[in-house]
Design a protein around this motif. Structure first.
Motif, PDB file in Angstrom:
ATOM      1  N   VAL A  71       0.768  -1.306   0.106  1.00  0.00           N
ATOM      2  CA  VAL A  71      -0.081  -0.138   0.008  1.00  0.00           C
ATOM      3  C   VAL A  71       1.054   1.189  -0.040  1.00  0.00           C
ATOM      4  CG1 VAL A  71      -1.959   1.054   0.917  1.00  0.00           C
ATOM      5  CG2 VAL A  71      -1.719  -1.244   1.475  1.00  0.00           C
ATOM      6  N   SER A 151      -8.880   2.265   0.634  1.00  0.00           N
ATOM      7  CA  SER A 151      -8.613   1.612  -0.597  1.00  0.00           C
ATOM      8  C   SER A 151     -10.088   1.892  -1.647  1.00  0.00           C
ATOM      9  CB  SER A 151      -8.720   0.118  -0.596  1.00  0.00           C
ATOM     10  OG  SER A 151      -9.689  -0.205   0.329  1.00  0.00           O
ATOM     11  N   LEU A 176      -1.474  -1.370  -4.052  1.00  0.00           N
ATOM     12  CA  LEU A 176      -2.723  -0.282  -4.017  1.00  0.00           C
ATOM     13  C   LEU A 176      -2.134   1.023  -3.816  1.00  0.00           C
ATOM     14  CD1 LEU A 176      -4.993  -2.316  -1.607  1.00  0.00           C
ATOM     15  CD2 LEU A 176      -5.223  -2.225  -4.195  1.00  0.00           C
ATOM     16  N   ILE A 178      -3.474   4.805  -2.081  1.00  0.00           N
ATOM     17  CA  ILE A 178      -4.260   5.217  -1.327  1.00  0.00           C
ATOM     18  C   ILE A 178      -3.881   6.858  -1.341  1.00  0.00           C
ATOM     19  CG2 ILE A 178      -5.517   5.852   0.840  1.00  0.00           C
ATOM     20  CD1 ILE A 178      -5.253   2.835   1.268  1.00  0.00           C
TER      21      ILE A 178
END
Length: 180
Positions: A71, A151, A176, A178
């Motif tokens: 992330v 997310s 991912l 964010i």
């Protein structure tokens, strides 16, 4: 799981979840000596029903070994404080996270890796704890006083929902981003 084994039902969904639970126990750090830190022994005992022992098989080696969620948060407004991340499934959303991590911020960027995540549907919420007080702060009107994101980066007109942040983990690693 207890009843399923006696009615010849598939135990693999339960076994996958138990394997993922071991990783949560391994990564858990109690906030103080008074916070509970027990339960792993019981999970290891139950997981034997799946035909897995911690010695003979690495827990999670089948489907979850190597499944890592990376992330990234590229737009933190300040390097002060820390970023706090929480991984949820639908049952735990906005309550007790399945996994949580804290990281520092460098040049307005931060990233973490959530390891040994079992296949399934999840959501991640993170916030910039600028004053490092371990609390998500609100202003006098009840609005967030600290930057946060989740997310899928949805645009919300109300509190976060699992469905708006939901993503699926399969048997491969995932990246991912964010944005706050």
């Amino acid at each position: 799981m207890g009843g399923a084994q006696f009615f010849n039902q598939d135990l693999s969904p339960y076994c996958k979840r138990l394997k993922a639970t071991i990783a949560v126990y391994d990564n858990f750090k109690p906030e103080s000596k008074f916070h509970p830190n027990w339960g792993k022994d019981r999970v290891l005992e139950v997981i034997k029903t799946c035909g897995i022992t911690q010695k003979s098989d690495e827990v999670g080696a089948e489907e979850t070994d190597g499944v890592i969620i990376t992330v990234n948060v590229p737009n933190v407004t300040s390097d002060k404080g820390v970023l706090r991340f929480a991984l949820y499934d639908k049952a735990t959303f906005m309550r007790t996270p399945l996994d949580g991590q804290i990281t520092t911020i460098k040049e307005g960027k931060a990233s973490i890796e959530l390891k040994n995540v079992a296949p399934g549907a999840y959501a991640i919420i993170c916030y910039h704890d600028g004053n490092n007080n371990d609390t998500f702060d609100y202003d006098n009107n009840g609005m967030p006083a600290e930057d946060w994101g989740m997310s899928n980066n949805p645009v919300l007109m109300g509190p976060p929902t699992f469905d708006s942040a939901k993503f699926t983990v399969e048997n491969k690693s995932l990246d991912l981003t964010i944005k706050f």
